[in-house]
Design an enzyme around this catalytic site. Sequence first.
Site, mmCIF file in Angstrom:
data_model
loop_
_atom_site.group_PDB
_atom_site.id
_atom_site.type_symbol
_atom_site.label_atom_id
_atom_site.label_comp_id
_atom_site.label_asym_id
_atom_site.label_seq_id
_atom_site.Cartn_x
_atom_site.Cartn_y
_atom_site.Cartn_z
ATOM 1 N N SER B 173 5.534 4.116 -3.812
ATOM 2 C CA SER B 173 4.112 4.091 -4.127
ATOM 3 C C SER B 173 3.626 2.640 -4.236
ATOM 4 C CB SER B 173 3.878 4.864 -5.428
ATOM 5 O OG SER B 173 2.525 5.160 -5.611
ATOM 6 N N ASP B 337 3.856 15.225 0.011
ATOM 7 C CA ASP B 337 3.101 14.138 -0.628
ATOM 8 C C ASP B 337 1.734 14.032 0.038
ATOM 9 O OD1 ASP B 337 2.052 11.784 -1.653
ATOM 10 O OD2 ASP B 337 3.834 10.584 -1.265
ATOM 11 N N HIS B 370 4.032 13.632 -4.330
ATOM 12 C CA HIS B 370 4.244 12.192 -4.428
ATOM 13 C C HIS B 370 5.349 11.859 -5.428
ATOM 14 C CE1 HIS B 370 3.220 8.017 -3.984
ATOM 15 N NE2 HIS B 370 2.892 7.878 -5.253
#
Lengths: 629, 629
Positions: B173, B337, B370
Amino acid sequence: MSDDYNTAIESPCRDGKFPPDSVGLVQTQYVTLFEPPNVLTLDCGATLGPIQVAYETYGTLNEDRSNAVLICHALSGDAHAAGYHTPNDRKPGWWDIMIGPGKGIDTNRYFVICSNFLGSCKGTTGPGSINPETGKPYGLSFPVVTVGDMVRVQRELIRYLGIEQLLCVIGGSLGGMQALEWATRYPKQVRGSVLIATSYATGAQQIAFDAVGRNAIQADPNFNNGDYEPGKGPRKGLSVARMMAHITYLSDESMRQKFGRKLRYSDRFGYHFDSEFDVETYLDYQGEGFVNRFDANSYLYVTKAMDYFDISAGFPSLDASLARVEGRTLVVSFTSDWLFPAYQSREIVYALARTGRDVSYCNIQSDYGHDSFLLDVPALRRLIRGFLHNLLTPKEPCPVCESPCPTRQDTAQDGNNIFSGRHRIDYDTIAELIEPGSRVLDIGCGSGELLCKLIRSKNIRAVGLEVDEEAVIRCVESGISVIQADIDKGLSALPARLFDYVILSMTLQVLEFPRFALCEMLRIGQRCIVSFPNFGHWKARVAHFFQGRAPVTPILPYNWYDTPNRHVVTIKDFRDFCKQFNFQIVREIPLNERGTVRLLPNLLADEALYVLENSGNTPSAQASVSIAE
Amino acid sequence: MSDDYNTAIESPCRDGKFPPDSVGLVQTQYVTLFEPPNVLTLDCGATLGPIQVAYETYGTLNEDRSNAVLICHALSGDAHAAGYHTPNDRKPGWWDIMIGPGKGIDTNRYFVICSNFLGSCKGTTGPGSINPETGKPYGLSFPVVTVGDMVRVQRELIRYLGIEQLLCVIGGSLGGMQALEWATRYPKQVRGSVLIATSYATGAQQIAFDAVGRNAIQADPNFNNGDYEPGKGPRKGLSVARMMAHITYLSDESMRQKFGRKLRYSDRFGYHFDSEFDVETYLDYQGEGFVNRFDANSYLYVTKAMDYFDISAGFPSLDASLARVEGRTLVVSFTSDWLFPAYQSREIVYALARTGRDVSYCNIQSDYGHDSFLLDVPALRRLIRGFLHNLLTPKEPCPVCESPCPTRQDTAQDGNNIFSGRHRIDYDTIAELIEPGSRVLDIGCGSGELLCKLIRSKNIRAVGLEVDEEAVIRCVESGISVIQADIDKGLSALPARLFDYVILSMTLQVLEFPRFALCEMLRIGQRCIVSFPNFGHWKARVAHFFQGRAPVTPILPYNWYDTPNRHVVTIKDFRDFCKQFNFQIVREIPLNERGTVRLLPNLLADEALYVLENSGNTPSAQASVSIAE
């Protein structure tokens, strides 16, 4: 709902005239229902009355009052679905793209009604209304309402308008929930329903977004437990709630195309915390605009009604709940809708199909996310138009396809129908095999040519299964019930022995998992009818043996590199295959262009047709065939 | 990041001992860098110093200081990546699942560093720190920082630790953005980078969610323009921001499984606006917990840094920006995700591939959205472990596959490799055809057997393309660069003439669009090498002609119904095909088990190998072949 951000729109009214496909000037009407003592008892147990209802109508109710179409709006909508309130209006009603003379919901043919629902703030009684007992706005003393309550009020309105039965109830998102409530609670009053981008029960992710929105409102000190002056209140909290919700109505793809990383006011970063990116200022605009047109208390009530919605509640199963439906149902989803994903539509579709209800389904390819149902999506227009036409006048020529019945030869655009133009001799044979009045599923039905033939000649109860969107739309336009689905992914949602016949005509060879498909067919059907091109035909063999080429024959007309056929099979192969996997062959009908082939079928037949039965010890598809999803 | 909602977890410390795969007790360390006058000049132009940095290390730096792995944390993370601060800690560091003795990032082999980034509130200087000039917290007077600034501080820390070059920088991320910043800005200091669930530039939807979160904080009157006492401030606003963001870290599927429509405290609706559904109380818990561990001002700064991130900014193109990378790169995304969708990873992958950089890519099948990168996902562990191993000691046996080089015969699990067990005679022939030192792409590379052979014998620069996740992981474990991709969807992201050779060995027949694939291959490669089973072989013809069956032969060993082959082609067909579409045949090498076939190849060869060249007037794939995406 999309707003005209970035563009100044002038009124389309010119010289006092609106465009010919507009319903033109319209007016919201108001009626007071449930006057005491005839108050409404709500799902929560409280009673409410009087209830003012805001509504609009377009078009004319016909003599036998059979052409009324009720539109149910979504979260922030209102009764103003089409046309203009003044000649200076820059924007028409929220579904003007769909409603008007000659449009998807044709006001030349239908009497269209749209009412603001209970609990909203657009003219129908809600938490912002004055409580007659106190003379003050209800605020949070307004009882919590449900989708069921909303529909009870709509039903009273319909009764007030003198309509016994609705031709159709149509809605998207929360509107689709109302339509589903109508179809299940008042099945005799609904001949059809169109459920767009909706769900039979709000899911965890949807509840989560709603809950965060309510939290944002409740966290605003101006919320004051719902006790605020009209037009004031938790403006910042409501704005945050709307901004977040607005993201869920779009798609990643559409946001990428519309905004990307563009900055609004500068070509360089400001290194501060004001809105800089285009998407930020767009959301600010959406939030501010919403605060000026919507009431925060209503936002709480309406999202709560949505979260509570579960059509299966109180029933042993979803199927038991949807078994109440008597009319026809059209279910539509959009590929890029991640707020109400397609699987939620399919849950409704298969529950209706399992209980033998008449249902069609299309998952429309669209990049515009959940908002697609409010935008100009031609496929949606055609589906609704075709569906309504066949509800009202199934035997009249459809103004869309101008065909009295779906006998169209033009199947060139069908995804899987690779025999366009060729006379389908197997169709005649199949027609002979089918008992009148049977329940028939045609897998890979294309535009529904075979099913139409069977409906006319054998009065069957027909359902088609088709992958291709264009073919699905044509089926709906022709009045044939069709479910958009891929047999290669299985039919596990359908129960055993649902159909008398399951047909797979000239499609076996294009499937990825033919054995899996046959297992599934023999599970859900009493009998299966399968036809395929015979790779054992002498022309194929000769081409291969003497010329040393992958055969190209009239019935296998493709080059090796562009063939949609994934599997080549001969009559002999197929017999062995059935024996090996315990598929019982009831009849084998080798065919060529002149009819049945009696001698040397594997050599002389260019196609073969089989009637199969489940011998009872067929291994279940799930257990025996592993497939990649 | 998932919290232990619903479950009471006790400390795993027993009798003073932690589990053997834990780094055990650890301590956060602090160092002050950028002491005036050596202050840091930030991207915004402001200067900052002194800067305190919080960091932890695990494992031992080896003698030549070549085994340092830097972990970059995400939005709300901190320096405490692994182990426990006290024996009573119920929870270890945020990535303990990945870091420890024998784990994915093996602290027996690597010296692991994790530092809290600039602008955060977990020990490194941020808006909550005391401004030495005023003696008060910075608040909004803290300068806006960027990912570039964060990495500048990390680099100074690395220098302080006496490390010249990092073996690898790893992050998910926002952490992946830092890793990408490292790899491009300090290419000589990074031998490899692992970019997980990240993007080269924050997209519109991500900015939108960040902006709504910031709005929620700023709308809270307790925000007071960032001027609040530590531990107080906009608690409600921050909670709303976190609740919303938390939804984006999960997936619809995982929320459905975890919460569904379950109510928390009752079996019936309360008809009020307090949290009722399980998912609501879960989000409340997440919001409250976050408020107690994170600072609202930091949330503004960190999300802003994320929104500003665009590695291509200031460069004519993304490719020009990523061309700076010198080390190897592993890019990983997760199928579910939707906050950082796989296409964003692929944008990085193909930009690196276009500029000839060494990149591998895997899109891991996972339902957890995610957040997957923080959870126990075996595929991620294997990929990181294999990648690190080949960075540090490419020639030593890998502790994972215990193989000195990928010569594994076991390809049974490969998705597309349908010739497991059979001696691949075409491999030897292909090896003879390849010039030493060439750039070679192998499409459908499986576990990389052919590429490994070519690397050893011809010292090629190899890239594999493979659909199957397991095969991709094995390639990475074996040190072979591989991109997970489906040739049937085209290679439009790759430029013309990128490779000297593009190989498609025994894969043509399983493709959906073989002509499209060959067009693409001839576009991106100087030469193509194609091998396929010859359907013209006499055994196939005899089976078909005399037995009337779809042939099953040693090289076409499948029954009609379970074959992965979609296309059957003979040598004669292929020659015609090349002629028709202007694919120039440089060499035709018919093969059987004993070697080259010189007589009657279409009859006697059971496979055929072609070297093709683009004749210059091949129609482009896009223009000539329409494919379904």
